[in-house]
Design an enzyme around this catalytic site. Structure first.
Site, PDB file in Angstrom:
ATOM      1  N   GLU A 189       0.165  -1.835   5.398  1.00 21.73           N
ATOM      2  CA  GLU A 189       0.237  -1.403   6.261  1.00 21.73           C
ATOM      3  C   GLU A 189       0.656  -0.950   6.836  1.00 21.73           C
ATOM      4  O   GLU A 189       0.413  -0.802   8.252  1.00 21.73           O
ATOM      5  CB  GLU A 189       1.622  -2.148   5.688  1.00 21.73           C
ATOM      6  CG  GLU A 189       3.311  -2.667   6.827  1.00 21.73           C
ATOM      7  CD  GLU A 189       3.179  -1.676   7.428  1.00 21.73           C
ATOM      8  OE1 GLU A 189       4.072  -0.746   8.753  1.00 21.73           O
ATOM      9  OE2 GLU A 189       3.768   0.021   6.943  1.00 21.73           O
ATOM     10  N   GLU A 190       0.234   0.411   6.069  1.00 23.51           N
ATOM     11  CA  GLU A 190      -0.031   2.008   7.077  1.00 23.51           C
ATOM     12  C   GLU A 190      -1.436   2.145   7.635  1.00 23.51           C
ATOM     13  O   GLU A 190      -0.561   3.106   8.213  1.00 23.51           O
ATOM     14  CB  GLU A 190      -0.101   3.104   5.659  1.00 23.51           C
ATOM     15  CG  GLU A 190       1.016   3.014   4.297  1.00 23.51           C
ATOM     16  CD  GLU A 190       2.321   3.340   5.186  1.00 23.51           C
ATOM     17  OE1 GLU A 190       2.874   3.843   6.060  1.00 23.51           O
ATOM     18  OE2 GLU A 190       3.588   3.017   3.841  1.00 23.51           O
ATOM     19  N   ASP A 240       0.693  -1.222   0.039  1.00 27.76           N
ATOM     20  CA  ASP A 240      -0.026   0.227   0.294  1.00 27.76           C
ATOM     21  C   ASP A 240       0.842   1.479   0.058  1.00 27.76           C
ATOM     22  O   ASP A 240       2.087   1.120   0.750  1.00 27.76           O
ATOM     23  CB  ASP A 240      -0.924  -0.185   0.592  1.00 27.76           C
ATOM     24  CG  ASP A 240      -0.179   0.001   2.603  1.00 27.76           C
ATOM     25  OD1 ASP A 240       0.804  -0.640   2.937  1.00 27.76           O
ATOM     26  OD2 ASP A 240      -0.988   0.216   3.695  1.00 27.76           O
TER      27      ASP A 240
END
Length: 434
Positions: free
Chosen positions: A155-156, A88
């Site tokens: 993940e962010e 992402d």
């Protein structure tokens, strides 16, 4: 992406595999960089990664945990090794000046359009995972077991790892014997950094609403002012680290957002805060969060708030702990692949990742024993700039260089891409090689 490695020493076989796959992997990387997607919106990214892995002979499943991709390459009896690459991007406007810089916009969490950029290098990570898959697909005569490549979304926002685990990652596919991952950092390109034990911080972002009773700014006695309550909260929270955390521990408590009101002569009905907490010990982390809630409730009561404050966990991840035995094993594989001169000791980072959910059974919700994890770092700074950067140690030099999440951050140099492919392949072969 094919090669013939018969007769070559393993180091040279890996290098030959990287050479054979590099052109296609670099093209994949540049496309992903030019067309980034936000967390849980990585539909085109996932489709392209899945197609690349299918072309290598992997069994590929799409849509795991939303947009995640799981690819299995079964090669006889042996251990299962999971290679993880995140995919992402971030709501940042790219300023790198690259020919293939992103000009993409997308809908942000507030429903408004935002620029999108791979400012953390997740395009690099997922491309390297595909590249390592290509290398290992060409070396099947030299290893046994199952290679599991996971392209993870979100993940962010610390959402993708748990989403994939909750969607049956370890029950529908395979439970790995070891989980391997990597991240780029502004160290010297071509180098690889390792750290055993405590490696990255746990992180929680809390959203808090403090309630008041608004009114005219000229008559504050007829109101309950949430701005005053919030101001006391911000000040008092600073005492947690100073007076409740042992001095040998590292904890950060940051109030990054404080919003209230519309104009100066109106006392608002509420105030909104966002509080970020980071630490390296999960038990201590829970203690700090409890202290934050205790202080906010007490300040609201002291300020005559008409009802209790509201708390929301906006994002959360646990601390990363690299298994020392597994880290030593992977480091030795990297030493044999790259040479001792290209390895460095990575300092502990206050940054955070959702990667540890893949290894921590309780936090990851998959039960049983914890799974050993190893997470290392690959350098991305070209040699000429590295030499011109002040400082002696890696940590000193990195303080002077752009870090991930900068609009100028670009880790996708050829040397970094090659190193990332080889590092993942060598790490996997530390367990799979016959």
């Amino acid at each position: 992406m094919t090669m013939n490695s018969e007769g070559l020493p393993l180091k040279q076989a890996i290098e030959a595999g990287v050479d054979a796959a590099f052109g296609e992997v670099q093209a994949l990387y540049r496309h992903l960089h030019q067309y980034p997607e936000l967390p849980f919106q990585e539909h085109e990214t996932a489709a392209r990664l899945a197609a690349a892995l299918e072309a290598l002979g992997f069994e590929v499943t799409r849509g795991v945990g939303g947009t995640g991709v799981v690819a299995l390459l079964r090669n006889g009896e042996g251990p299962t090794v999971l290679l993880r690459g995140d995919m992402d991007a971030l709501p940042i406007e790219e300023q790198t000046g690259l020919d293939y810089a992103s000009r993409v916009t997308a809908m942000g969490v507030d429903g408004k359009p935002v620029p999108v950029m791979h400012a953390c290098g997740h395009d690099l990570h997922s491309s390297c995972a595909v590249g390592a898959g290509a290398v290992l697909a060409g070396l099947q005569a030299r290893w046994r077991g199952t290679l599991m490549v996971v392209c993870q979304p979100a993940e962010e926002i610390f959402g993708g790892a748990r989403a994939m685990l909750d969607d049956g990652l370890y029950t529908r596919f395979a439970r790995p014997d070891v989980v391997l991952g990597q991240h780029n950092m502004p160290a010297l390109a071509g180098t690889v950094g390792h750290i055993a034990g405590s490696a990255m911080a746990a992180a929680t972002t809390l959203g808090v609403t403090v309630h008041g009773a608004g009114g005219h700014g000229s008559m504050p006695a007829q109101t309950v002012d949430p701005v005053v309550i919030a101001a006391h909260v911000v000040t008092r929270l600073q005492s947690i680290v100073a007076r409740e955390v042992p001095p040998e521990e590292t904890v950060v408590v940051t109030v990054g957002k404080l919003h209230a009101g519309t104009q100066g002569n109106i006392i608002p009905h509420s105030a909104e805060l966002e509080i970020n907490v980071r630490s390296f010990d999960d038990a201590l982390h829970r203690q700090v969060l409890a202290a934050i809630e205790r202080i906010i409730r007490a300040e609201c009561e002291a300020g005559r708030s008409p009802r209790p404050p509201e708390f929301r966990v906006l994002s959360e991840t646990v601390a990363m702990h690299n298994d020392p035995v597994s880290t030593a094993r992977v480091r030795e594989a990297h030493r044999q692949c790259f040479g001792e001169a290209r390895l460095f000791a990575m300092p502990r980072l206050n940054g955070s990742e959702d990667f540890p959910y893949f290894g921590k059974a309780e936090a990851g919700g998959f039960g049983g024993d914890d799974i050993p994890c190893v997470y290392w770092f690959i350098g991305m700074t070209p040699a000429e700039r590295w030499q011109a950067t002040p400082g002696e140690s890696v940590a000193e030099k990195m303080r002077h260089l752009e870090m991930p999440h900068s609009p100028y951050y670009f880790p996708g140099h050829a040397e970094t891409l090659r190193t990332g492919m080889a590092a993942l392949a060598a790490g996997a072969l530390a367990y799979l090689a016959t």
